[in-house]
Design an enzyme around this catalytic site. Structure first.
Site, mmCIF file in Angstrom:
data_model
loop_
_atom_site.group_PDB
_atom_site.id
_atom_site.type_symbol
_atom_site.label_atom_id
_atom_site.label_comp_id
_atom_site.label_asym_id
_atom_site.label_seq_id
_atom_site.Cartn_x
_atom_site.Cartn_y
_atom_site.Cartn_z
ATOM 1 N N GLN A 142 0.899 -1.198 -0.218
ATOM 2 C CA GLN A 142 0.031 -0.031 0.021
ATOM 3 C C GLN A 142 0.982 1.110 -0.267
ATOM 4 O O GLN A 142 1.800 1.563 0.847
ATOM 5 C CB GLN A 142 -1.039 0.072 1.116
ATOM 6 N N HIS A 148 -7.974 2.369 -0.835
ATOM 7 C CA HIS A 148 -8.372 2.352 -2.208
ATOM 8 C C HIS A 148 -8.397 1.184 -3.055
ATOM 9 O O HIS A 148 -7.492 0.248 -2.616
ATOM 10 C CB HIS A 148 -7.779 3.441 -2.945
ATOM 11 N N PHE A 149 -9.286 0.705 -3.932
ATOM 12 C CA PHE A 149 -9.199 -0.223 -4.719
ATOM 13 C C PHE A 149 -8.748 0.137 -6.375
ATOM 14 O O PHE A 149 -9.066 1.264 -6.758
ATOM 15 C CB PHE A 149 -10.657 -0.766 -4.683
ATOM 16 N N HIS A 150 -7.863 -0.968 -6.712
ATOM 17 C CA HIS A 150 -7.480 -0.610 -8.135
ATOM 18 C C HIS A 150 -8.270 -1.551 -8.923
ATOM 19 O O HIS A 150 -8.644 -2.620 -8.819
ATOM 20 C CB HIS A 150 -6.090 -1.215 -8.397
#
Length: 206
Positions: A142, A148-150
């Site tokens: 991270q 957050h999501f990719h």
């Protein structure tokens, strides 16, 4: 209790918080429509969360940010160091370091938007395969300690993959996103997102 490794980015200088501040969520009046029983009112409320082209000026932040979604608890924008064209980040609006720090309403809203945005990324990128990746903590790769999501499209052909450090965890060879390309791509994603939301008005109830 966060570890020392989680404290390498003070919240007051978090780039994702800066993006959230630059692109506020819709007004309370617009959001309140989502609680009505009308399907069209709910869809209108969701569409309100997609910034207009005029409100999406990427120069509002430094570095530039290419916004796609600005809802009450979730923001989505292009990764400025994309692994592939259409690489999108989906983050909590409020500063949460790890998934375990998210509140219930944030988790519910994230759960709603992720599949919708996945459809948008797939349509715009032309790739039916994609990764959804989420890292927690420095040892888990991270980089920005803000949840957050990719969403990373996986195109059919990636030249010389075996010769590159191209991993699903956000490391490897990545090029800066050109401002003109980023603005155009984000505008296309916002347009497609509105279309996906509009489909919900006529979708059958489960």
């Amino acid at each position: 209790m966060p570890s020392e490794l989680d404290l390498h980015y003070p919240p007051d200088s978090c780039p994702f918080c800066n993006i959230a501040s630059a692109f506020p969520s819709p007004s309370f009046q617009s959001r309140s429509r989502a609680s009505t029983s009308s399907s069209s009112s709910r869809v209108e409320s969701l569409i309100d969360c997609v910034p207009s082209d005029a409100a999406s000026n990427h120069e509002k932040t430094t570095p530039s940010s290419f916004i796609i979604l600005a809802s009450q608890d979730v923001i989505a924008f292009l990764d400025i160091l994309p692994m592939t064209r259409g690489h999108v980040l989906v983050a909590t609006r409020n500063h949460r370091v790890k998934v375990e720090d998210m509140r219930g309403e944030e988790g519910r809203e994230m759960g709603f938007w992720l599949p919708v945005l996945a459809r948008v990324v797939s349509r715009v990128s032309g790739s039916t395969d994609y990764n959804i990746v989420q890292n927690n903590g420095a040892r888990a790769a991270q980089v920005v300690p803000h949840v957050h999501f990719h969403i990373i499209p996986r195109p059919e052909t990636m030249p010389q993959i075996k010769n590159k450090s191209w991993t699903m965890f956000g490391r490897g060879q990545r090029d800066d996103l050109d401002d003109e390309e980023g603005a155009s791509l984000a505008a296309e994603m916002r347009r497609v997102l509105r279309e996906e939301l509009q489909k919900m008005e006529s979708a059958p109830k489960l």
